[in-house]
Design a protein around this motif. Structure first.
Motif, PDB file in Angstrom:
ATOM      1  N   CYS A   1      46.021 117.088 -21.792  1.00  0.00           N
ATOM      2  CA  CYS A   1      47.503 117.212 -21.501  1.00  0.00           C
ATOM      3  C   CYS A   1      47.880 115.822 -20.770  1.00  0.00           C
ATOM      4  O   CYS A   1      47.161 115.456 -19.713  1.00  0.00           O
ATOM      5  CB  CYS A   1      47.643 118.456 -20.688  1.00  0.00           C
ATOM      6  SG  CYS A   1      49.242 118.424 -19.917  1.00  0.00           S
TER       7      CYS A   1
ATOM      8  N   CYS B   1      53.779 115.793 -20.098  1.00  0.00           N
ATOM      9  CA  CYS B   1      54.972 115.319 -20.670  1.00  0.00           C
ATOM     10  C   CYS B   1      56.094 116.491 -20.473  1.00  0.00           C
ATOM     11  O   CYS B   1      57.258 116.340 -20.616  1.00  0.00           O
ATOM     12  CB  CYS B   1      55.017 114.885 -22.074  1.00  0.00           C
ATOM     13  SG  CYS B   1      54.673 116.378 -23.324  1.00  0.00           S
TER      14      CYS B   1
ATOM     15  N   CYS C   1      53.471 119.415 -28.987  1.00  0.00           N
ATOM     16  CA  CYS C   1      52.584 118.623 -27.945  1.00  0.00           C
ATOM     17  C   CYS C   1      52.301 117.314 -28.166  1.00  0.00           C
ATOM     18  O   CYS C   1      51.650 116.858 -29.212  1.00  0.00           O
ATOM     19  CB  CYS C   1      51.561 119.669 -27.847  1.00  0.00           C
ATOM     20  SG  CYS C   1      49.990 118.984 -26.566  1.00  0.00           S
TER      21      CYS C   1
HETATM   22  S1  SF4 Z   1      53.355 119.238 -24.810  1.00  0.00           S
HETATM   23 FE1  SF4 Z   1      52.488 120.320 -22.817  1.00  0.00          FE
HETATM   24  S2  SF4 Z   1      50.304 120.462 -23.049  1.00  0.00           S
HETATM   25 FE2  SF4 Z   1      51.007 119.009 -24.526  1.00  0.00          FE
HETATM   26  S3  SF4 Z   1      50.728 117.319 -23.230  1.00  0.00           S
HETATM   27 FE3  SF4 Z   1      52.985 117.804 -22.880  1.00  0.00          FE
HETATM   28  S4  SF4 Z   1      52.894 118.992 -21.142  1.00  0.00           S
HETATM   29 FE4  SF4 Z   1      50.727 118.694 -21.765  1.00  0.00          FE
END
Ligand code: SF4
Ligand code: SF4
Lengths: 215, 715
Positions: free
Chosen positions: B313, B316, B373
């Motif tokens: 993760c 984001c 994601c």
């Molecule tokens: S979408 Fe959610 S789980 Fe995926 S990288 Fe972004 S914050 Fe992390």
């Protein structure tokens, strides 16, 4: 041809850079020489309202402590810590008759704000309209942080397509002890209240990029 | 921050959030705007490849985490950085407090760090007598309100300009107008003063580059630059998962992170710090720079075969942006400290079972988070895995144990369903009898009317209706969803007629049972495994060209979960599974001779089942069939957003389900269509029940029924 107009003869990378930078509200101009860049900057400072109070927040109802800090800035101040000495001197000569101070002491004394910080960028990244500025010098760092307007001169020979094209150069700099590298794209911004875009929350309210034809 | 003690308390808090009109409106606007700006930011780029690059690079880094840390530490120390490793959140806080004491620090300024939120660093430092000021605008606002963030990127998204103006009026002692541009400038001035006075700056980091001992910070406001420059001491608190081998990897992530977070090609500032840079502050002292790495379960997680991927993760926040439940309830009800799908998962690992227990149940399994994601994490599956783990640790609730027992015994299950049909006679219009179906343990369903169990299940009609197809083009086995088998047999009958008319021989193997998704959703892994075995054996895939199903949820479960549970022996089976629309449209091709052109075609709109569009990547076949059959197709806004059913979910969180449903029906209503079509019996149940309860004229039908209606009787 008056300075600041678009000469429109740049190859694709410069066009990409311009488009990307303008998308995030940077003001992009072409300049033919460093002197033209300095003249542009002095004119910009000259026409800038003295300390544009509303824009920086000093005209807002503030707590006594914050208001006191505003009080400390009374004249127009510019800083150009990255300029080579003889250029700095020429710049200073342009400033003096107009009543503009070109700061030469530590910029920490000017946390109330400086009007314009002038820098020469080390690289440009066309894809995102990004300036790469080695800010290891504290003065240079502060000039791009506490100024209300940041004017950056970008020599077109230093323009690259993407950040990946700069990996060797940047990695080398990162290995020179105590390095502080900045990617700067547009002005300081926030959308933290109701997702409404607001410019200039901590850093510069405007970013001007002067593309210097040096090839 | 979610801290409810019981599920009941949690539901109550959720209800309060649902009643917050400002929050609802803000979240709706955000959900729609986010999708557009993300699409814009990725235009012309191969998103899937960029995401796969991030996932691959992160996996590689995580596999060698300890070595990466050792490398970083050696490099950073050579640059003059002091590097610390904290095993727990508390230890990290104590290390930072000790640094503050050693340097006689009185005031601290901070830039945004989710890791510092994770350790509750501010509380700790304040208890030590330090004055701590957050300088990210959103973080400052929530700090002043003594709240936790409601979004990982926009921590104050739950607040209105009026609330901020009121807050700033208190802070400055001056009346402030609710004008955003001016409020931002007030913050600029008030915080500038704090920067000038601070002794220590605390930041997080988005990257820790082992090759050079560099930290990278991705920000928009520019406060992190001041935080790392002005005070004489800089401490960066960094999760071990932020380690990457080199600048190249960091730049790969940087290509995706801002685009996925806020739809920006890059943030205003990206700062790379390699060592304590020049410092010209008072006293002529040198700058001190510390990096405190936080483990707090990360090293163990990196070795976990199932869960290691959560450390990919990049924070984001996108998984919250697209989540239909987050959209309804906001961040304070959708995470403890970390928000959104990832928050549901890491809460268990970073903050413990207590905090995660209720949260993990509040996922409708729509797959929207997974599809967006930045690091390609299989979020919905991991949420279910956490749920299953918690149940294994705490004991399984009685209803899910009962359901597991029933489902494992197919004959018992089907007998119960048949007797439920008898029990519901005489049929009243207030039908409440569906609780025997695995989906429903009836609680509050007043937001939608429920259907009754059919008089004669599909499986009990099969012998009479099984069509004879001479010289068939292909042989398929029909897999029936329990809801279709026992509630909506007419959907299956329609499907069988369509297939037969296209020269397909259909078999209905009687040994099949529930696909097992309902028990998997309840965290009953063992029962899910058991029914999967039964079904693969019953359907004998080697005898058929395809296994066709009219239920998107079954299809996606059979295709993805079966090979995962049963290994390669289920792969042949899974490869043959197709939803009806794909079989008809992409494989067979709809026979135009069966669908004569008619004048004055009715307008039809479509709802894309989550498990069809995201679960199976089917985005066009159903709509194409509707058009080919001679209907006028009227696309609805947010066609691929969840309808709020989610099986057991709609029984567990009926209020949220009802709100999601209301949005969906409103979108369908705005198309002016008389008929809403979908390809999943669960969605039909939800949408039809909602339309009926709201007294709408809108008819809801399964795709198969709608197609059959237009089909000529005989060739
Ligand atoms: S979408 Fe959610 S789980 Fe995926 S990288 Fe972004 S914050 Fe992390
Ligand atoms: S699967 Fe859907 S409901 Fe569950 S966390 Fe992801 S987006 Fe939210």
């Amino acid at each position: 041809m008056p300075p600041g107009t678009d000469r429109g003869r740049h190859p694709a990378a410069a066009q990409t850079f311009r488009r990307a930078a303008e998308k995030v509200s940077a003001i992009v101009r072409d300049v033919a020489s460093l002197d033209e860049a300095l003249a542009y900057t002095v004119r910009l400072c000259d026409t800038k309202e003295a300390c544009e109070l509303l824009a920086t927040g000093c005209a807002e109802p503030l707590s006594p402590g914050a208001a006191a800090l505003c009080e400390r800035k009374q004249t127009k101040i510019m800083a150009a810590p990255g300029l080579p000495p003889e250029l700095w001197t020429r710049f200073e000569e342009l400033c003096r008759p107009r009543g503009i101070t070109l700061a030469d002491g530590p910029l920490r004394d000017h946390l109330a704000g400086i009007d314009i910080g002038v820098t020469i960028a080390d690289y440009g990244i066309a894809e995102t309209g990004t300036l790469v500025i080695d800010s290891s010098s504290e003065a240079l760092r502060l000039a791009t942080m506490i100024s209300e307007i940041h004017v950056a001169i970008l020599p077109l020979s230093r323009l690259r397509e993407t950040a990946h094209d700069l990996e060797p150069e940047l990695t080398a700099r990162m290995q020179t002890p105590a390095n502080y590298l900045a990617f700067i794209t547009g002005a300081s911004r926030t959308a933290d209240i109701e997702r409404v875009l607001a410019i200039g929350v901590h850093g510069p309210l405007e970013l001007h990029i002067l593309l210097l034809e040096d090839r | 921050m979610q801290t409810a003690k019981t599920l009941k308390d949690y539901r109550r808090e959720v209800d309060q959030a649902l009643a917050n009109d400002f929050l609802r409106q803000a979240m709706d606007n955000f959900a729609v705007a986010y999708r557009a700006s993300r699409a814009n930011a990725f235009a012309g780029l191969d998103v899937d490849r960029l995401v796969a690059d991030v996932a691959g690079a992160k996996d590689q880094a995580l596999a060698g985490l300890d070595a990466l840390y050792a490398r970083f530490k050696a490099k950073a120390e050579a640059l003059g950085i002091r590097v610390h490793l904290a095993a727990t959140a508390d230890e990290a806080n104590r290390i930072i407090a000790a640094i503050a004491r050693e340097n006689r620090v009185a005031t601290v300024i901070k830039s945004k760090s989710m890791t510092a939120e994770e350790t509750l660093l501010n509380h700790h430092l304040e208890a030590e007598g330090l004055t701590v000021t957050e300088t990210d605008l959103g973080e400052w606002i929530i700090q002043l309100r003594h709240e936790g963030p409601s979004h990982m990127v926009m921590p104050a998204i739950h607040l209105s300009r009026f609330q901020v103006a009121e807050l700033f009026s208190q802070v400055t002692g001056q009346k402030q107008d609710a004008e955003i541009q001016r409020l931002v400038k007030v913050a600029r001035r008030e915080l500038r003063r704090k920067f000038a006075e601070a002794d220590m700056g605390i930041s997080g980091a988005n990257f820790a580059i082992a090759e050079t001992g560099t930290i990278g910070l991705v920000t928009n406001e520019g406060n992190a630059r001041l935080v790392t420059t002005l005070p004489r001491v800089h401490v960066a608190l960094v999760g071990l998962d932020k380690l990457v081998p080199d600048l190249h990897t960091a730049l790969q992530i940087l290509r995706v992170l801002p685009r996925n977070a806020t739809g920006q090609a890059i943030t205003s500032y990206v700062t790379w710090i390699s060592g304590p840079a020049e410092y010209g502050g008072p006293g002529g002292t040198a700058k001190q720079m510390h990096i405190v790495f936080l483990d707090n379960g990360r090293r163990a997680l990196a070795r976990d075969p199932i869960f290691a991927q959560v450390l990919r993760c990049v924070r984001c926040g996108a998984c919250a942006n697209v989540c239909p439940v987050y959209r309804m309830v906001g961040g304070h009800q959708y995470g403890h400290i970390y928000i959104g799908a990832i928050g549901l998962i890491v809460t268990y690992f970073f903050h413990g079972r207590e905090k995660a227990r209720h949260l993990v149940q509040n996922c409708i399994n729509c797959g929207a988070c997974k599809a967006v994601c930045a690091a390609g994490i299989d979020l919905p599956r991991l949420i279910k895995e956490v749920h299953a783990r918690i149940q294994d640790e705490e004991g399984h609730p009685i209803e899910s144990v009962m359901l597991s027992l029933v489902l494992k015994n197919r004959r018992l299950f089907h007998t119960l369903l048949r007797s439920a049909q008898i029990a519901q006679k005489p049929v009243t219009d207030q039908t409440q009898y569906l609780r025997h179906l695995p989906h429903i343990f009836s609680r509050q369903h007043n937001f939608r009317a429920l259907p009754a169990i059919a008089e004669k299940a599909f499986r009990d009609q099969w012998e009479q209706i099984a069509p004879v197809v001479p010289k068939p083009r292909m042989k398929v086995a029909l897999f029936a969803s329990c809801v279709q088998d026992f509630v909506y047999p007419e959907q299956l009958l329609a499907g069988v007629r369509l297939l037969a008319a296209h020269g397909v021989a259909v078999a209905f193997p009687m040994g099949q049972s529930c696909c097992g998704l309902p028990v998997a959703m309840m965290g009953e892994k063992q029962a899910a495994h058991s029914v999967a075995c039964q079904n693969v054996a019953a359907l004998a895939p080697e005898r058929y060209d395809y296994v066709v199903t009219l239920c998107a949820s079954c299809a996606s479960h059979l295709k993805h979960a079966y090979p995962r549970m049963l290994g390669s022996r289920a792969q042949t089976f899974a490869d043959k599974v197709q939803p009806l629309s794909v079989l008809l449209n992409d494989i067979l091709g709809l026979d135009s001779r069966l669908f004569p052109v008619q004048a004055g075609a009715a307008a039809v709109t479509y709802h894309a089942p989550c498990h069809l569009c995201r679960g199976l990547g089917v985005h066009a076949a159903p709509q194409a069939l509707v058009r080919a059959a001679g209907y006028r197709f009227a696309p609805a806004a947010e066609e691929e957003t969840c309808c709020g059913f989610g099986g057991t979910y709609s029984a567990k969180f009926p209020e949220i389900s009802a709100q999601i449903l209301a949005k969906k029906l409103a979108d369908a209503g705005r198309t002016g269509a008389d008929l809403l079509v979908t390809e999943c019996p669960g969605c039909v149940m939800q949408l039809r029940g909602g339309a009926k309860r709201q007294g709408l004229g809108l008819q809801v039908a399964h795709l198969a029924e709608v197609l059959v209606k237009k089909m000529k009787a005989k060739r």
